[in-house]
Design an enzyme around this catalytic site. Structure first.
Site, PDB file in Angstrom:
ATOM      1  N   LYS A 162       0.839  -1.197   0.000  1.00  0.00           N
ATOM      2  CA  LYS A 162       0.000   0.000   0.000  1.00  0.00           C
ATOM      3  C   LYS A 162       0.876   1.250   0.000  1.00  0.00           C
ATOM      4  O   LYS A 162       1.832   1.344   0.771  1.00  0.00           O
ATOM      5  CB  LYS A 162      -0.912  -0.033   1.225  1.00  0.00           C
ATOM      6  CG  LYS A 162      -1.945   1.076   1.295  1.00  0.00           C
ATOM      7  CD  LYS A 162      -2.876   0.843   2.488  1.00  0.00           C
ATOM      8  CE  LYS A 162      -3.902   1.946   2.621  1.00  0.00           C
ATOM      9  NZ  LYS A 162      -4.835   1.697   3.751  1.00  0.00           N
ATOM     10  N   SER A 192      -9.374   2.370   2.632  1.00  0.00           N
ATOM     11  CA  SER A 192      -8.372   3.085   1.883  1.00  0.00           C
ATOM     12  C   SER A 192      -7.390   2.144   1.182  1.00  0.00           C
ATOM     13  O   SER A 192      -6.560   2.591   0.393  1.00  0.00           O
ATOM     14  CB  SER A 192      -7.589   4.018   2.812  1.00  0.00           C
ATOM     15  OG  SER A 192      -6.924   3.271   3.828  1.00  0.00           O
ATOM     16  N   SER A 209     -10.505  -0.170   6.647  1.00  0.00           N
ATOM     17  CA  SER A 209      -9.820  -0.141   5.354  1.00  0.00           C
ATOM     18  C   SER A 209      -9.207  -1.456   4.891  1.00  0.00           C
ATOM     19  O   SER A 209      -8.679  -1.522   3.788  1.00  0.00           O
ATOM     20  CB  SER A 209      -8.723   0.932   5.382  1.00  0.00           C
ATOM     21  OG  SER A 209      -9.268   2.186   5.669  1.00  0.00           O
TER      22      SER A 209
END
Length: 429
Positions: free
Chosen positions: A75, A145, A169
């Site tokens: 990420k 996210s 998330s």
């Protein structure tokens, strides 16, 4: 079957025995990316030659770690020594920290091939959305996210990927994309080198396409008690079905998925019993909001002072405390969360896991609405491990999953429960 189609556990077995190389698997994943990335847009940074170079380095290793040869998506708010970390912010576009975050260092040390950086909501918190689309329907969000990580694993571009959860998330995108995820107990994975939003809530976790995939990564991080078998069959499981204080906010398909998962487990012989959480849990989501916004003030203060014009309004409002969070409210929120942690842990060992919705419903249409985290944030605040399992499909043919939850530091037992429950729960629509 092409190598990219293998789950991480399936690929790991071939990599360990030498019938598959890291380079061959990486090249296969790159071929999949060439086909799907223009549609899914999972990556913010992907360098073909660098990925192959990383794979070749792994193939030359003297020893094989538990993640040997597995391409890993990271990420893009987690630092990588050989790739930029932009946080999806114009402030940090192209930034290279020159060192790995702690979690990336562990993965690299266990032989993972750091493959590319996956797109994220800005600072994994708000502001700009990822460009990523849901691989099941590109008109819909993959969730936030951890947008790119969830979509990349679901679309076969990498077998495993790191995400983070401060609200919902990790688990929510797993439900939207029809894959597995583990949000481990808060703090068991070192978060150094990942952008801080809330030190009380931020948790690093990971995606895979099976429970066995999740366990591989758990082994790399030496989670507690992985060497202590649960010693049960599915017929011996005791599952608490928890609608929770937010049940009315679940769409019909999410309610149906949770009840369906309970029925499937009961039909397989497990004891499934409804659980009603005590009265203090009625205020747990508000406590999460207060702590999140209160700690977010300091998290984005440096950018507020040094790059004010480039900082999205979402974060300027956090620093300016536009919602009026008070010190007294912070104390009350922390006190309530401590009380609720004890109350939840007291459900065990009466149950092996608690079953509850993973998301409010199907993935919403568009990129701006990444989904409501209401079915995740309370568990994040409780610091308990959460594991997402695909279950069924909603009215638009999109995946709808559930999650099972264990007590704090019960990650190993939760993985074993999941290994027994997943073949029953993840039985298709």
């Amino acid at each position: 079957m092409e190598p990219w189609q293998l789950t991480a556990a399936e690929a790991a077995a071939k990599l360990q025995e030498g019938t598959l190389t890291a380079e061959a698997l990486t090249r296969s994943c790159l071929e999949r990316c060439a086909e799907r990335e223009p549609i899914t847009k999972a990556f913010s940074f992907l360098d073909t030659e660098l990925a192959i170079s990383n794979a070749r380095r792994v193939d030359k290793a003297y020893t094989k770690g538990v993640l040997h040869g597995l391409p890993l998506g990271v990420k893009d708010m987690i630092d990588t020594a050989d790739m930029p970390t932009s946080h999806n912010s114009p402030i940090y576009e192209g930034l290279r920290q020159g060192r790995d975050a702690a979690c990336v260092g562990v993965a690299r040390g266990e032989g993972a091939v750091v493959f590319g950086k996956t797109d994220t909501v800005e600072f994994a918190a708000g502001g700009r959305r990822a460009l990523t689309r849901n691989p099941h329907d590109p008109t819909r969000t993959p969730g936030g996210s951890s947008s790119g990580s969830g979509a990349a694993v679901a679309d076969g571009m990498v077998p495993i990927a790191f995400g983070t959860q401060t609200g919902g998330s990790l688990i929510r995108p797993a439900s939207f994309n029809g894959i597995y995820a583990l949000k481990p107990t808060h703090g068991v994975v070192n978060s150094e080198g990942a952008k801080r939003y809330s030190h009380t809530l931020d948790t690093i976790g990971w995606y895979g396409r099976s429970v066995a995939d999740l366990k591989l990564v758990a082994q790399a991080f030496r989670l507690f008690d992985l060497d202590k078998p649960l010693g049960k069959t599915v017929r011996q499981l005791r599952i608490g079905l928890c609608r929770g204080p937010n049940w009315a906010q679940a769409a019909e398909e999410s309610q149906a998925a949770t009840l369906l998962a309970g029925k499937r487990l009961a039909a397989a012989g497990a004891m499934v019993e409804e659980v009603e959480l005590p009265a203090p849990f009625l205020d747990i989501n508000e406590a999460h909001r207060v702590i999140l916004l209160g700690e977010g003030r300091g998290a984005f203060l440096p950018e507020y002072l040094t790059h004010h014009a480039l900082l999205h309004e979402d974060f300027r409002e956090r620093v300016e405390n536009s919602t009026g969070i008070t010190a007294k409210a912070q104390v009350a929120a922390h006190d309530l969360s401590a009380e609720c942690r004890k109350l939840f842990d007291a459900l065990f060992p009466g149950f092996d896991a608690v079953l509850t919705p993973a998301a409010a419903g199907e993935a919403p249409v568009g990129r701006q609405d990444t989904g409501n985290p209401v079915f995740n944030s309370m568990w994040t605040l409780l610091h308990v491990p959460c594991l997402a399992i695909p279950c069924t499909k909603g009215p638009n043919g999109m995946p709808v999953g559930v999650q099972i939850i264990g007590p704090r530091y019960g990650d190993a037992a939760l993985l074993e429960v999941a290994a027994l429950a997943a073949p029953v729960v993840d039985a298709g629509a």
